[in-house]
Design a protein around this motif. Structure first.
Motif, mmCIF file in Angstrom:
data_model
loop_
_atom_site.group_PDB
_atom_site.id
_atom_site.type_symbol
_atom_site.label_atom_id
_atom_site.label_comp_id
_atom_site.label_asym_id
_atom_site.label_seq_id
_atom_site.Cartn_x
_atom_site.Cartn_y
_atom_site.Cartn_z
ATOM 1 N N ASN A 4 1.509 -1.458 -0.057
ATOM 2 C CA ASN A 4 -0.103 -0.123 0.104
ATOM 3 C C ASN A 4 1.033 1.295 -0.069
ATOM 4 O O ASN A 4 0.258 2.871 -0.861
ATOM 5 N N ASN A 5 1.837 1.474 0.717
ATOM 6 C CA ASN A 5 2.863 2.048 0.730
ATOM 7 C C ASN A 5 3.491 2.565 -0.920
ATOM 8 O O ASN A 5 3.448 3.522 -0.807
ATOM 9 N N PHE A 6 3.448 1.916 -1.520
ATOM 10 C CA PHE A 6 4.774 2.017 -2.125
ATOM 11 C C PHE A 6 3.271 2.291 -3.522
ATOM 12 O O PHE A 6 4.163 3.407 -4.222
ATOM 13 N N LEU A 7 1.781 1.147 -3.627
ATOM 14 C CA LEU A 7 0.989 1.945 -4.827
ATOM 15 C C LEU A 7 0.714 3.363 -4.331
ATOM 16 O O LEU A 7 0.339 4.410 -5.249
ATOM 17 N N ALA A 8 0.582 3.917 -3.001
ATOM 18 C CA ALA A 8 0.388 5.044 -2.566
ATOM 19 C C ALA A 8 1.341 6.259 -3.267
ATOM 20 O O ALA A 8 1.121 7.088 -3.570
ATOM 21 N N GLY A 9 3.137 6.264 -2.640
ATOM 22 C CA GLY A 9 4.021 6.395 -3.021
ATOM 23 C C GLY A 9 4.382 6.619 -4.701
ATOM 24 O O GLY A 9 4.445 8.052 -4.904
#
Length: 146
Positions: A4-9
């Motif tokens: 989720n962090n990478f997708l959001a980033g």
């Protein structure tokens, strides 16, 4: 870091890139973040003994590098509630400040991002927008348990 962090980033990096690419030719005060990146890629390639002669290769490789590096940076934004938003705001402002103030320190032309107060403010604003988009996407993904 979770997915989720990478997708959001990645979402935040795309917002930053879309802002820069779509607004860069509006007038002479608009930031040209891409030009600083292209100069950095060109000089790095030269240092490694490569000549980039094709402008499309330079532009494309810079664009990919910018998206990947900004996505990685923005993926560090995490937290819940006020903590998430505080981290997003501070991360965006810090990244924008760095982009405005570091190029000349590492022998790159800072004119495309720091030629005047308007350009500096817009550059910082773009990075802030990317960070806020990251927080928004992360909050959405977390609420949906994706």
């Amino acid at each position: 870091m979770n997915s989720n962090n990478f997708l959001a980033g990645l979402g935040g990096a795309l917002v930053l890139t879309i802002l820069n690419e779509s607004l860069k030719n509006i007038n002479h005060n608009m930031p040209r973040i891409n030009l600083v990146g292209e100069e950095a890629v060109y000089k790095a390639a030269q240092f490694l003994g490569y000549e980039i002669e094709d402008e499309h290769i330079l532009t494309g490789s810079t664009l990919v590098g910018d998206i990947v590096s900004n996505a990685t940076y923005y993926s560090l934004i995490s937290g819940e509630g006020k903590e998430l938003w505080a981290k997003a705001v501070s991360s965006g402002l810090l990244a924008g400040y760095g982009v405005v103030n570091l190029p000349d320190k590492i022998e790159l032309d800072d004119t495309p991002v720091a030629k005047n107060l308007t350009t500096k403010a817009l550059t910082i604003g773009y990075y802030l927008a990317g960070a806020l988009a990251t927080a928004t996407i992360l909050q959405f993904l977390e609420k949906r348990n994706l």
